[in-house]
Design a protein around this motif. Structure first.
Motif, PDB file in Angstrom:
ATOM      1  N   ARG A 100       1.100  -0.950   0.022  1.00 42.45           N
ATOM      2  CA  ARG A 100       0.094   0.014   0.507  1.00 42.45           C
ATOM      3  C   ARG A 100       0.444   1.662  -0.149  1.00 42.45           C
ATOM      4  O   ARG A 100       0.511   2.253   0.027  1.00 42.45           O
ATOM      5  N   MET A 101       1.919   1.247   0.395  1.00 44.65           N
ATOM      6  CA  MET A 101       2.991   1.891   0.180  1.00 44.65           C
ATOM      7  C   MET A 101       2.770   3.541  -0.669  1.00 44.65           C
ATOM      8  O   MET A 101       2.890   3.980  -0.888  1.00 44.65           O
ATOM      9  N   GLY A 102       2.164   2.515  -2.135  1.00 44.33           N
ATOM     10  CA  GLY A 102       2.517   4.087  -3.199  1.00 44.33           C
ATOM     11  C   GLY A 102       0.727   3.716  -3.458  1.00 44.33           C
ATOM     12  O   GLY A 102       0.872   4.096  -4.793  1.00 44.33           O
ATOM     13  N   ALA A 103       0.033   3.015  -2.937  1.00 45.32           N
ATOM     14  CA  ALA A 103      -1.132   3.372  -3.066  1.00 45.32           C
ATOM     15  C   ALA A 103      -2.497   4.394  -2.986  1.00 45.32           C
ATOM     16  O   ALA A 103      -1.762   5.413  -2.446  1.00 45.32           O
ATOM     17  N   ASP A 104      -3.484   4.493  -3.034  1.00 41.92           N
ATOM     18  CA  ASP A 104      -4.521   5.891  -2.924  1.00 41.92           C
ATOM     19  C   ASP A 104      -4.362   6.025  -1.029  1.00 41.92           C
ATOM     20  O   ASP A 104      -3.979   6.897  -0.854  1.00 41.92           O
ATOM     21  N   GLU A 105      -4.085   5.228  -0.632  1.00 41.85           N
ATOM     22  CA  GLU A 105      -4.167   4.818   1.136  1.00 41.85           C
ATOM     23  C   GLU A 105      -3.280   4.298   1.121  1.00 41.85           C
ATOM     24  O   GLU A 105      -3.179   3.669   1.801  1.00 41.85           O
ATOM     25  N   PRO A 106      -1.927   5.382   1.423  1.00 42.17           N
ATOM     26  CA  PRO A 106      -0.678   4.385   1.716  1.00 42.17           C
ATOM     27  C   PRO A 106      -0.865   4.172   3.695  1.00 42.17           C
ATOM     28  O   PRO A 106      -1.097   4.759   3.920  1.00 42.17           O
ATOM     29  N   ALA A 107       0.220   3.122   3.281  1.00 37.31           N
ATOM     30  CA  ALA A 107       0.873   2.200   4.423  1.00 37.31           C
ATOM     31  C   ALA A 107       1.674   3.974   4.749  1.00 37.31           C
ATOM     32  O   ALA A 107       2.693   3.990   4.264  1.00 37.31           O
ATOM     33  N   THR A 108       1.659   3.890   6.179  1.00 38.28           N
ATOM     34  CA  THR A 108       2.674   4.808   6.376  1.00 38.28           C
ATOM     35  C   THR A 108       3.872   3.734   7.742  1.00 38.28           C
ATOM     36  O   THR A 108       3.502   2.884   7.760  1.00 38.28           O
ATOM     37  N   GLU A 109       4.710   4.579   7.127  1.00 35.84           N
ATOM     38  CA  GLU A 109       6.575   4.278   7.975  1.00 35.84           C
ATOM     39  C   GLU A 109       6.018   3.242   9.502  1.00 35.84           C
ATOM     40  O   GLU A 109       6.519   2.321   9.609  1.00 35.84           O
ATOM     41  N   ALA A 110       5.148   4.205  10.174  1.00 34.37           N
ATOM     42  CA  ALA A 110       4.919   4.171  11.105  1.00 34.37           C
ATOM     43  C   ALA A 110       3.708   2.335  11.652  1.00 34.37           C
ATOM     44  O   ALA A 110       4.427   1.834  12.469  1.00 34.37           O
ATOM     45  N   GLU A 111       3.540   2.678  10.522  1.00 40.04           N
ATOM     46  CA  GLU A 111       2.560   1.625  10.926  1.00 40.04           C
ATOM     47  C   GLU A 111       2.806  -0.130   9.956  1.00 40.04           C
ATOM     48  O   GLU A 111       3.234  -0.884  10.448  1.00 40.04           O
ATOM     49  N   ILE A 112       3.465   0.056   9.298  1.00 41.19           N
ATOM     50  CA  ILE A 112       5.176  -1.104   8.437  1.00 41.19           C
ATOM     51  C   ILE A 112       5.422  -1.578   9.370  1.00 41.19           C
ATOM     52  O   ILE A 112       6.153  -2.683  10.192  1.00 41.19           O
ATOM     53  N   ASP A 113       6.544  -0.238  10.533  1.00 35.61           N
ATOM     54  CA  ASP A 113       7.117  -0.507  11.105  1.00 35.61           C
ATOM     55  C   ASP A 113       6.390  -1.462  12.890  1.00 35.61           C
ATOM     56  O   ASP A 113       7.298  -2.832  13.501  1.00 35.61           O
ATOM     57  N   GLU A 114       5.069  -0.870  13.104  1.00 35.31           N
ATOM     58  CA  GLU A 114       4.847  -1.372  14.444  1.00 35.31           C
ATOM     59  C   GLU A 114       4.544  -2.972  13.122  1.00 35.31           C
ATOM     60  O   GLU A 114       4.528  -4.181  14.693  1.00 35.31           O
ATOM     61  N   LEU A 115       3.810  -2.874  12.744  1.00 39.61           N
ATOM     62  CA  LEU A 115       3.758  -4.400  12.045  1.00 39.61           C
ATOM     63  C   LEU A 115       4.680  -5.653  11.885  1.00 39.61           C
ATOM     64  O   LEU A 115       4.790  -6.930  12.346  1.00 39.61           O
ATOM     65  N   THR A 116       5.980  -4.339  11.680  1.00 41.86           N
ATOM     66  CA  THR A 116       7.106  -5.216  11.469  1.00 41.86           C
ATOM     67  C   THR A 116       7.196  -5.770  12.653  1.00 41.86           C
ATOM     68  O   THR A 116       8.326  -7.091  12.925  1.00 41.86           O
ATOM     69  N   ARG A 117       7.743  -5.037  13.475  1.00 42.38           N
ATOM     70  CA  ARG A 117       7.931  -5.399  15.209  1.00 42.38           C
ATOM     71  C   ARG A 117       6.992  -6.589  15.764  1.00 42.38           C
ATOM     72  O   ARG A 117       7.101  -7.219  16.391  1.00 42.38           O
ATOM     73  N   TRP A 118       5.346  -6.719  15.333  1.00 39.79           N
ATOM     74  CA  TRP A 118       5.127  -7.367  16.335  1.00 39.79           C
ATOM     75  C   TRP A 118       4.953  -8.899  15.310  1.00 39.79           C
ATOM     76  O   TRP A 118       4.810  -9.601  16.000  1.00 39.79           O
ATOM     77  N   ARG A 119       4.891  -9.127  14.502  1.00 43.19           N
ATOM     78  CA  ARG A 119       5.584 -10.025  13.931  1.00 43.19           C
ATOM     79  C   ARG A 119       7.155 -10.732  14.162  1.00 43.19           C
ATOM     80  O   ARG A 119       6.916 -11.833  14.075  1.00 43.19           O
ATOM     81  N   ALA A 120       7.943  -9.392  14.263  1.00 46.78           N
ATOM     82  CA  ALA A 120       8.644 -10.253  15.292  1.00 46.78           C
ATOM     83  C   ALA A 120       8.752 -10.709  16.625  1.00 46.78           C
ATOM     84  O   ALA A 120       8.929 -11.963  16.717  1.00 46.78           O
ATOM     85  N   THR A 121       8.047 -10.309  17.095  1.00 46.02           N
ATOM     86  CA  THR A 121       7.244 -10.812  18.381  1.00 46.02           C
ATOM     87  C   THR A 121       6.725 -12.299  18.158  1.00 46.02           C
ATOM     88  O   THR A 121       7.074 -13.326  19.331  1.00 46.02           O
ATOM     89  N   VAL A 122       5.261 -12.193  17.236  1.00 45.85           N
ATOM     90  CA  VAL A 122       5.111 -13.477  17.032  1.00 45.85           C
ATOM     91  C   VAL A 122       6.131 -14.701  16.460  1.00 45.85           C
ATOM     92  O   VAL A 122       6.168 -16.056  16.934  1.00 45.85           O
ATOM     93  N   LEU A 123       6.911 -13.662  16.170  1.00 41.20           N
ATOM     94  CA  LEU A 123       8.062 -14.550  15.108  1.00 41.20           C
ATOM     95  C   LEU A 123       8.606 -15.560  16.445  1.00 41.20           C
ATOM     96  O   LEU A 123       8.894 -17.099  16.519  1.00 41.20           O
ATOM     97  N   ARG A 124       9.653 -15.152  17.159  1.00 37.58           N
ATOM     98  CA  ARG A 124       9.971 -15.263  18.468  1.00 37.58           C
ATOM     99  C   ARG A 124       9.465 -16.301  19.444  1.00 37.58           C
ATOM    100  O   ARG A 124       9.996 -17.582  19.465  1.00 37.58           O
ATOM    101  N   ARG A 125       8.130 -15.822  19.968  1.00 39.60           N
ATOM    102  CA  ARG A 125       7.303 -16.933  20.179  1.00 39.60           C
ATOM    103  C   ARG A 125       6.892 -18.148  19.565  1.00 39.60           C
ATOM    104  O   ARG A 125       6.830 -19.801  20.265  1.00 39.60           O
ATOM    105  N   THR A 126       6.628 -18.326  18.302  1.00 39.95           N
ATOM    106  CA  THR A 126       6.325 -19.291  17.558  1.00 39.95           C
ATOM    107  C   THR A 126       7.764 -20.879  17.601  1.00 39.95           C
ATOM    108  O   THR A 126       7.929 -21.316  17.489  1.00 39.95           O
ATOM    109  N   LEU A 127       9.511 -19.565  17.879  1.00 40.31           N
ATOM    110  CA  LEU A 127      10.724 -20.836  17.715  1.00 40.31           C
ATOM    111  C   LEU A 127      10.444 -20.937  18.752  1.00 40.31           C
ATOM    112  O   LEU A 127      10.877 -22.640  19.416  1.00 40.31           O
ATOM    113  N   LYS A 128      10.104 -20.181  19.719  1.00 40.01           N
ATOM    114  CA  LYS A 128      10.387 -21.024  21.594  1.00 40.01           C
ATOM    115  C   LYS A 128       9.113 -21.597  21.545  1.00 40.01           C
ATOM    116  O   LYS A 128       9.520 -23.135  22.275  1.00 40.01           O
TER     117      LYS A 128
END
Length: 148
Positions: A100-128
């Motif tokens: 969505r970065m280049g779309a009509d309703e783009p996602a902000t970098e802060a939103e992407i960063d937050e989603l990426t951090r959440w994904r990293a947290t879930v990945l750590r929990r999954t590995l554990k």
């Protein structure tokens, strides 16, 4: 002894533990084994290497330990399955936000960063959780095959 006789009156076969002291055969309570056998139906007297709890049910001892290990494995496998689904969802959300970065309703970098951090947290929990599943499997295998 009377409780043993009453409990076993309608049994097809009874297993009783016995002890040998000097030249006498004793029942589990230290009484004369022959007297007890006269009052019971077909009986097998077992000389055990350690004390046998005649009142123990299947919820005790080795069976209980195996049951708990199987339940633990099922629990950690269910947790892993849930986390793997969350990881898939989090990855899809990050990918969707990135597209969505280049779309009509783009996602902000802060939103992407937050989603990426959440994904990293879930990945750590999954590995554990994967490690816990492997550990639970190993524990169950060790209980099922004590020599192997």
């Amino acid at each position: 002894r009377l409780a043993i006789v009453r409990s076993c009156a309608d049994a097809a076969i009874v297993f009783v533990s016995m002890r040998i002291r000097r030249d006498d055969m004793l029942d589990a309570l230290g009484g004369d084994l022959d007297r007890l056998l006269e009052q019971l139906p077909m009986t097998a007297a077992v000389l055990a290497g350690e004390s046998v709890d005649l009142l123990a049910g299947p919820e005790s001892g080795r069976h209980q330990t195996l049951t708990e290990a199987e339940e633990n494995l099922a629990e950690v496998q269910a947790r892993l399955k849930t986390l793997e689904q969350r990881l898939t969802d989090a990855t899809e959300e990050v990918d969707a936000a990135s597209r969505r970065m280049g779309a009509d309703e783009p996602a902000t970098e802060a939103e992407i960063d937050e989603l990426t951090r959440w994904r990293a947290t879930v990945l750590r929990r999954t590995l554990k959780a994967r490690v816990r599943v492997e550990s639970a499997k190993a524990e169950l295998d060790a209980l099922k095959n004590p020599q192997g």
